[in-house]
Design an enzyme around this catalytic site. Structure first.
Site, mmCIF file in Angstrom:
data_model
loop_
_atom_site.group_PDB
_atom_site.id
_atom_site.type_symbol
_atom_site.label_atom_id
_atom_site.label_comp_id
_atom_site.label_asym_id
_atom_site.label_seq_id
_atom_site.Cartn_x
_atom_site.Cartn_y
_atom_site.Cartn_z
ATOM 1 N N ASP A 102 0.839 -1.193 0.000
ATOM 2 C CA ASP A 102 0.000 0.000 0.000
ATOM 3 C C ASP A 102 0.880 1.252 0.000
ATOM 4 O OD1 ASP A 102 -2.998 0.963 0.485
ATOM 5 O OD2 ASP A 102 -1.793 2.018 1.975
ATOM 6 N N TYR A 210 -1.923 11.383 2.415
ATOM 7 C CA TYR A 210 -2.762 11.624 1.232
ATOM 8 C C TYR A 210 -2.827 13.105 0.894
ATOM 9 C CZ TYR A 210 -4.402 6.804 1.631
ATOM 10 O OH TYR A 210 -4.464 5.429 1.674
ATOM 11 N N HIS A 267 -7.033 -6.570 -0.765
ATOM 12 C CA HIS A 267 -5.940 -5.599 -0.661
ATOM 13 C C HIS A 267 -4.958 -5.963 0.442
ATOM 14 C CE1 HIS A 267 -4.084 -1.630 -0.952
ATOM 15 N NE2 HIS A 267 -4.201 -1.499 0.356
#
Length: 290
Positions: A102, A210, A267
């Site tokens: 990730d 982010y 994921h």
């Protein structure tokens, strides 16, 4: 195999690092969002048995690593790569294998492309090359829809509140809800992640990754030289956040690329399916490279 937690001073931070094994071959494992060093619990014993000294740190803003900077600019990819370089330097290791999942894989891609330190091997789990991700966000409506949370995270304050409310219920759901095989996401595992996210300043730091990527970019925007380091990609095909089409075109950015796709795995690939991931890792890492 014993796993111990150490404190490593590097780049102005006090990193909490899970360590197994010994020697001068370092396997540095970089976790993703909203995880922690705990996400590598199934891989540390394997890598140590293969002769690596394995470090799995809580990355900047996460878990028990301190301090947790408030400003968005502290989470620019350039700063995150500096952390990885400083950890490598602190290890004193002579050869480095970088393993990322990730967001940790996003940092690993940038680190390898920018050749910040020499790498023996690179392992990427369920994150596309940044150039491909950028292109897909512009052109792929399905991926843009899956990535809604990245845009939500740009709001001030609200994402932090939403993620930690009700004892981190959203964090728990992120793991348990997305996993196909939920057996490795027991209540105690979910408690660990929820508790880490609720540490003072942690959720803000985690989401600031982010914000920095969207607002500041830095070396996350390239240009992207071809990576010469032998690279393995392991991809759970049932990833609810990232479509498998994001693998397409990776060979344009990596000279020596191996891809292993895992059907019916989410994921959270290295946690959900260690019984499949670990043999892939062991075989590829042990194979000689020309």
């Amino acid at each position: 195999m014993t796993v111990a937690t150490r404190r490593i001073a590097a780049n102005g931070f006090d990193f909490a690092v899970d360590e197994a094994g010994e020697g001068d071959r370092l396997a540095l494992c970089l976790h993703g969002f909203p995880e922690s060093r705990f996400s590598w619990r199934y891989q540390l014993p394997l890598l140590a048995e293969m002769g690596y000294r394995v470090w799995a740190p809580d990355l900047r803003g996460y878990g028990e690593t301190e301090p947790k900077p408030r400003e968005v600019s502290a989470y620019l990819i350039d700063r995150l790569m500096e952390d990885v370089a400083a950890l490598i330097d602190a290890s004193g290791a002579k050869s480095i294998t970088l393993i990322g999942h990730d967001w940790g894989a996003g940092v690993a891609w940038a680190f390898a492309a920018n050749r910040v330190r020499p790498l023996e091997r690179l392992v990427i789990m369920n994150v596309p090359h940044p150039a491909i991700m950028a292109t897909q966000l512009r052109r792929n409506w399905a991926q843009l829809t899956k990535s809604w949370y990245m845009f939500f995270f740009q709001l001030p304050g609200l994402p932090e509140w939403g993620a930690t409310a009700n004892d981190g219920r959203a964090i728990r759901r992120a793991f348990h809800g997305m996993a196909i095989d939920k057996s490795n996401f027991t209540p105690d595992v979910l408690d660990r992640y929820a508790a880490d996210a609720q540490r003072p300043g942690a959720m803000r730091g985690m989401i600031n990754w982010y914000r920095a990527a969207f607002r500041l970019g830095g070396k996350l925007r390239g240009p992207w030289p071809v990576i010469e380091t032998p690279t393995l990609m392991i991809w759970g095909e049932a990833d609810a956040a990232l479509g498998v089409e994001l693998l397409d075109g990776t060979d344009a950015y990596v000279r020596d690329l191996t891809i292993r796709r895992l059907p019916n795995v989410s994921h959270w690939v290295q946690q959900e399916a260690p019984q499949t991931v670990n043999p892939i890792l062991a075989e590829w890492l042990a194979a000689p490279r020309v």
